[in-house]
Scaffold this motif. Structure first.
Motif: not given
Length: 280
Positions: A46-47, A191-192, A195-196, A225
Protein backbone atom coordinates in the motif's frame (compact mmCIF):
# COMPACT_ATOMS: atom_id res chain seq x y z
CA UNK A 1 -36.75 3.41 7.22
CA UNK A 2 -36.60 3.59 10.98
CA UNK A 3 -33.07 3.23 12.30
CA UNK A 4 -32.27 0.09 14.25
CA UNK A 5 -31.39 1.15 17.77
CA UNK A 6 -30.56 -2.02 19.70
CA UNK A 7 -31.59 -2.29 23.32
CA UNK A 8 -29.51 -4.17 25.86
CA UNK A 9 -31.80 -7.16 25.40
CA UNK A 10 -31.53 -7.10 21.60
CA UNK A 11 -27.75 -6.75 21.85
CA UNK A 12 -27.68 -9.82 24.06
CA UNK A 13 -29.80 -11.68 21.52
CA UNK A 14 -27.45 -10.59 18.73
CA UNK A 15 -24.49 -11.81 20.76
CA UNK A 16 -26.09 -15.19 21.38
CA UNK A 17 -27.10 -15.42 17.74
CA UNK A 18 -23.60 -14.77 16.46
CA UNK A 19 -22.04 -17.18 18.91
CA UNK A 20 -24.42 -19.95 17.93
CA UNK A 21 -24.61 -19.46 14.16
CA UNK A 22 -20.99 -18.83 13.27
CA UNK A 23 -19.97 -22.06 11.56
CA UNK A 24 -16.69 -23.64 12.46
CA UNK A 25 -15.70 -23.71 8.78
CA UNK A 26 -16.12 -19.95 8.56
CA UNK A 27 -13.53 -19.31 11.21
CA UNK A 28 -9.87 -19.28 10.37
CA UNK A 29 -8.12 -21.20 13.12
CA UNK A 30 -5.13 -19.56 14.71
CA UNK A 31 -2.02 -20.33 12.73
CA UNK A 32 -3.96 -21.92 9.85
CA UNK A 33 -2.88 -20.81 6.41
CA UNK A 34 -5.44 -18.56 4.77
CA UNK A 35 -6.89 -19.76 1.45
CA UNK A 36 -5.40 -17.99 -1.58
CA UNK A 37 -7.36 -15.10 -3.07
CA UNK A 38 -7.22 -14.06 -6.70
CA UNK A 39 -8.83 -10.72 -5.83
CA UNK A 40 -6.94 -9.37 -2.86
CA UNK A 41 -4.08 -6.89 -3.07
CA UNK A 42 -0.86 -7.35 -1.13
CA UNK A 43 -1.37 -5.11 1.90
CA UNK A 44 2.33 -4.51 2.41
CA UNK A 45 2.58 -2.64 -0.88
CA UNK A 46 0.00 0.00 0.00
CA UNK A 47 -0.61 2.44 -1.61
CA UNK A 48 0.99 0.97 -4.75
CA UNK A 49 -0.64 -2.43 -4.38
CA UNK A 50 -0.42 -5.22 -6.90
CA UNK A 51 -2.90 -8.05 -7.14
CA UNK A 52 -2.56 -11.72 -6.35
CA UNK A 53 -3.78 -14.05 -9.08
CA UNK A 54 -4.31 -17.11 -6.95
CA UNK A 55 -4.58 -20.68 -8.18
CA UNK A 56 -5.97 -23.46 -6.01
CA UNK A 57 -5.89 -26.87 -7.61
CA UNK A 58 -7.81 -28.35 -4.69
CA UNK A 59 -10.90 -26.16 -4.96
CA UNK A 60 -10.96 -25.47 -8.68
CA UNK A 61 -12.26 -21.95 -8.10
CA UNK A 62 -10.33 -20.08 -10.75
CA UNK A 63 -8.87 -22.41 -13.34
CA UNK A 64 -11.70 -22.40 -15.88
CA UNK A 65 -12.29 -18.85 -17.10
CA UNK A 66 -14.38 -19.86 -20.10
CA UNK A 67 -17.68 -18.33 -21.21
CA UNK A 68 -19.55 -21.45 -20.07
CA UNK A 69 -18.76 -20.98 -16.36
CA UNK A 70 -21.55 -18.53 -15.66
CA UNK A 71 -22.43 -16.86 -12.37
CA UNK A 72 -26.03 -15.70 -11.90
CA UNK A 73 -26.79 -12.62 -9.81
CA UNK A 74 -30.40 -11.82 -8.87
CA UNK A 75 -31.63 -8.68 -7.10
CA UNK A 76 -34.11 -9.70 -4.39
CA UNK A 77 -34.66 -6.28 -2.83
CA UNK A 78 -33.15 -3.58 -0.61
CA UNK A 79 -29.53 -4.83 -0.15
CA UNK A 80 -30.18 -8.50 -0.82
CA UNK A 81 -28.81 -10.20 -3.91
CA UNK A 82 -28.58 -13.93 -4.53
CA UNK A 83 -25.34 -15.06 -6.17
CA UNK A 84 -25.48 -18.51 -7.77
CA UNK A 85 -22.08 -19.97 -8.61
CA UNK A 86 -21.34 -22.07 -11.71
CA UNK A 87 -21.64 -25.21 -9.54
CA UNK A 88 -24.93 -24.07 -8.01
CA UNK A 89 -23.80 -22.78 -4.61
CA UNK A 90 -26.08 -19.89 -3.58
CA UNK A 91 -25.25 -16.87 -1.41
CA UNK A 92 -27.73 -14.26 -0.12
CA UNK A 93 -26.26 -10.87 0.86
CA UNK A 94 -27.50 -8.69 3.77
CA UNK A 95 -30.02 -11.42 4.47
CA UNK A 96 -33.05 -10.42 6.57
CA UNK A 97 -34.92 -13.71 6.31
CA UNK A 98 -36.05 -13.57 2.69
CA UNK A 99 -34.19 -14.51 -0.48
CA UNK A 100 -36.97 -15.08 -2.99
CA UNK A 101 -37.25 -18.55 -4.44
CA UNK A 102 -33.76 -19.50 -3.31
CA UNK A 103 -32.87 -21.34 -0.12
CA UNK A 104 -29.29 -20.08 0.13
CA UNK A 105 -26.34 -22.19 1.18
CA UNK A 106 -24.60 -19.12 2.64
CA UNK A 107 -25.98 -15.85 3.97
CA UNK A 108 -24.14 -12.70 5.00
CA UNK A 109 -25.61 -10.06 7.30
CA UNK A 110 -24.93 -6.57 8.65
CA UNK A 111 -26.54 -4.99 11.70
CA UNK A 112 -27.20 -1.36 10.69
CA UNK A 113 -30.95 -1.96 10.48
CA UNK A 114 -33.24 -4.94 10.93
CA UNK A 115 -33.67 -5.07 7.13
CA UNK A 116 -30.04 -6.25 6.85
CA UNK A 117 -30.08 -9.22 9.24
CA UNK A 118 -32.40 -11.67 10.96
CA UNK A 119 -32.35 -13.13 14.44
CA UNK A 120 -34.07 -16.23 13.10
CA UNK A 121 -32.24 -17.61 10.06
CA UNK A 122 -33.70 -20.80 8.65
CA UNK A 123 -31.83 -23.70 10.30
CA UNK A 124 -31.50 -25.30 6.86
CA UNK A 125 -29.00 -22.58 5.88
CA UNK A 126 -25.56 -24.15 6.19
CA UNK A 127 -23.51 -20.99 6.81
CA UNK A 128 -24.67 -17.73 8.43
CA UNK A 129 -21.99 -15.03 8.49
CA UNK A 130 -22.64 -11.86 10.56
CA UNK A 131 -20.57 -8.87 9.54
CA UNK A 132 -19.91 -7.86 13.15
CA UNK A 133 -18.36 -9.51 16.19
CA UNK A 134 -20.42 -9.13 19.42
CA UNK A 135 -17.41 -10.18 21.47
CA UNK A 136 -15.53 -7.10 20.29
CA UNK A 137 -12.99 -6.50 17.59
CA UNK A 138 -13.53 -7.34 13.95
CA UNK A 139 -15.54 -10.21 12.51
CA UNK A 140 -13.40 -12.55 10.44
CA UNK A 141 -14.79 -14.95 7.86
CA UNK A 142 -12.84 -17.18 5.51
CA UNK A 143 -15.25 -19.78 4.12
CA UNK A 144 -14.99 -22.18 1.22
CA UNK A 145 -18.16 -23.92 0.05
CA UNK A 146 -17.95 -25.78 -3.24
CA UNK A 147 -16.65 -23.36 -5.87
CA UNK A 148 -17.27 -20.26 -3.70
CA UNK A 149 -14.79 -18.56 -1.39
CA UNK A 150 -16.22 -15.88 0.95
CA UNK A 151 -14.20 -13.42 3.00
CA UNK A 152 -14.95 -10.12 4.72
CA UNK A 153 -13.25 -6.75 5.12
CA UNK A 154 -14.43 -4.97 8.32
CA UNK A 155 -15.41 -1.30 8.17
CA UNK A 156 -16.87 1.08 10.75
CA UNK A 157 -20.57 1.81 11.19
CA UNK A 158 -22.38 4.94 12.31
CA UNK A 159 -24.39 4.73 15.52
CA UNK A 160 -26.09 7.13 17.90
CA UNK A 161 -22.84 7.60 19.84
CA UNK A 162 -20.59 8.13 16.82
CA UNK A 163 -18.71 5.63 14.70
CA UNK A 164 -18.45 2.05 15.92
CA UNK A 165 -15.19 0.43 14.79
CA UNK A 166 -15.60 -2.78 12.77
CA UNK A 167 -19.42 -2.74 12.98
CA UNK A 168 -19.96 -3.42 9.25
CA UNK A 169 -18.38 -5.80 6.77
CA UNK A 170 -17.72 -5.62 3.07
CA UNK A 171 -18.07 -9.20 1.86
CA UNK A 172 -16.10 -10.48 -1.12
CA UNK A 173 -17.24 -13.56 -3.05
CA UNK A 174 -14.82 -15.33 -5.38
CA UNK A 175 -16.31 -17.81 -7.82
CA UNK A 176 -16.16 -18.73 -11.49
CA UNK A 177 -13.11 -16.53 -12.03
CA UNK A 178 -14.99 -13.45 -10.77
CA UNK A 179 -14.41 -11.17 -7.78
CA UNK A 180 -17.75 -9.88 -6.47
CA UNK A 181 -18.01 -7.36 -3.64
CA UNK A 182 -20.97 -6.19 -1.52
CA UNK A 183 -20.29 -2.93 0.33
CA UNK A 184 -22.92 -3.58 2.99
CA UNK A 185 -24.14 -0.55 4.96
CA UNK A 186 -20.99 1.47 4.37
CA UNK A 187 -20.75 4.77 6.26
CA UNK A 188 -17.33 6.17 5.35
CA UNK A 189 -14.77 6.49 2.60
CA UNK A 190 -12.31 3.62 2.35
CA UNK A 191 -8.67 3.82 3.36
CA UNK A 192 -5.73 2.59 1.30
CA UNK A 193 -5.59 -0.42 3.62
CA UNK A 194 -9.27 -1.13 2.91
CA UNK A 195 -8.72 -1.03 -0.84
CA UNK A 196 -5.72 -3.29 -0.46
CA UNK A 197 -7.67 -5.80 1.63
CA UNK A 198 -10.55 -5.80 -0.86
CA UNK A 199 -8.38 -6.14 -3.95
CA UNK A 200 -9.81 -6.27 -7.45
CA UNK A 201 -13.59 -6.37 -7.80
CA UNK A 202 -15.06 -7.26 -11.18
CA UNK A 203 -18.56 -6.61 -9.80
CA UNK A 204 -19.47 -4.35 -6.89
CA UNK A 205 -22.85 -3.87 -5.17
CA UNK A 206 -23.17 -0.27 -3.98
CA UNK A 207 -25.76 1.39 -1.69
CA UNK A 208 -27.02 4.54 -3.43
CA UNK A 209 -29.55 6.01 -0.95
CA UNK A 210 -27.27 8.98 -0.26
CA UNK A 211 -28.21 9.41 3.39
CA UNK A 212 -28.77 6.26 5.43
CA UNK A 213 -25.34 5.03 4.33
CA UNK A 214 -23.03 7.73 2.93
CA UNK A 215 -23.32 10.42 0.29
CA UNK A 216 -23.80 9.51 -3.36
CA UNK A 217 -20.69 11.54 -4.15
CA UNK A 218 -18.74 9.37 -1.70
CA UNK A 219 -20.14 6.17 -3.17
CA UNK A 220 -19.32 7.48 -6.63
CA UNK A 221 -15.74 8.12 -5.52
CA UNK A 222 -15.44 4.55 -4.24
CA UNK A 223 -16.93 3.12 -7.44
CA UNK A 224 -14.51 5.22 -9.51
CA UNK A 225 -11.55 4.03 -7.45
CA UNK A 226 -12.51 0.35 -7.61
CA UNK A 227 -13.12 0.69 -11.37
CA UNK A 228 -15.16 -2.50 -11.39
CA UNK A 229 -16.46 -3.74 -14.73
CA UNK A 230 -20.00 -3.86 -13.32
CA UNK A 231 -21.57 -1.65 -10.64
CA UNK A 232 -24.90 -2.90 -9.25
CA UNK A 233 -26.82 -0.20 -7.34
CA UNK A 234 -28.84 -1.26 -4.28
CA UNK A 235 -30.38 0.27 -1.14
CA UNK A 236 -32.22 3.01 -3.04
CA UNK A 237 -35.25 4.70 -1.56
CA UNK A 238 -37.32 7.36 -3.33
CA UNK A 239 -34.54 9.43 -4.83
CA UNK A 240 -34.02 9.14 -8.59
CA UNK A 241 -31.21 6.80 -9.58
CA UNK A 242 -29.88 9.54 -11.88
CA UNK A 243 -28.46 11.36 -8.87
CA UNK A 244 -26.03 8.47 -8.41
CA UNK A 245 -25.44 7.92 -12.12
CA UNK A 246 -24.41 11.55 -12.50
CA UNK A 247 -21.48 10.82 -10.16
CA UNK A 248 -20.09 8.31 -12.68
CA UNK A 249 -20.02 10.16 -16.02
CA UNK A 250 -17.43 7.80 -17.53
CA UNK A 251 -19.50 4.68 -16.85
CA UNK A 252 -21.97 3.21 -19.34
CA UNK A 253 -25.48 2.53 -18.04
CA UNK A 254 -27.69 -0.48 -18.76
CA UNK A 255 -31.24 -1.05 -17.53
CA UNK A 256 -32.22 -4.65 -18.31
CA UNK A 257 -35.88 -5.60 -17.92
CA UNK A 258 -34.87 -8.30 -15.45
CA UNK A 259 -33.82 -8.77 -11.84
CA UNK A 260 -31.00 -11.11 -12.93
CA UNK A 261 -27.81 -11.04 -14.93
CA UNK A 262 -25.55 -13.87 -16.07
CA UNK A 263 -21.83 -13.10 -15.98
CA UNK A 264 -18.55 -14.82 -16.75
CA UNK A 265 -15.02 -13.40 -17.07
CA UNK A 266 -15.41 -13.53 -20.84
CA UNK A 267 -18.62 -11.48 -20.83
CA UNK A 268 -17.56 -8.64 -18.52
CA UNK A 269 -18.08 -5.31 -20.31
CA UNK A 270 -14.95 -3.58 -21.59
CA UNK A 271 -16.20 -0.20 -20.37
CA UNK A 272 -17.14 0.07 -16.67
CA UNK A 273 -20.92 -0.21 -16.61
CA UNK A 274 -23.65 0.54 -14.08
CA UNK A 275 -26.39 -2.07 -14.43
CA UNK A 276 -29.66 -0.98 -12.83
CA UNK A 277 -31.55 -4.21 -12.27
CA UNK A 278 -35.33 -4.29 -12.23
CA UNK A 279 -36.66 -3.40 -8.80
CA UNK A 280 -33.80 -1.11 -7.78
Amino acid sequence: MKAFAPSRMSLAILACLALTILPVRAQQAAGEEEPPSQCRAIAGLVPHATFVQGEDAGRGLFQDRSRERVTEITYVGHSTFVIESPEGVTVATDYAGYSGEFMPDIVTMNKAHSSHFTLYPDPAIAHVLPGWNPAGGAARHRLTEGDVYVRNVPTDIRGYDGMEPDGNSIFVFETGGLCIGHLGHLHHLLTEEDYSAIGRLDIVMVPVDGGMTMSQAGMGEIAERLRSSIVLPMHRFRGPIERFLDKLPDFAVERPASRSISVSPATLPRQPTVIVLEGV
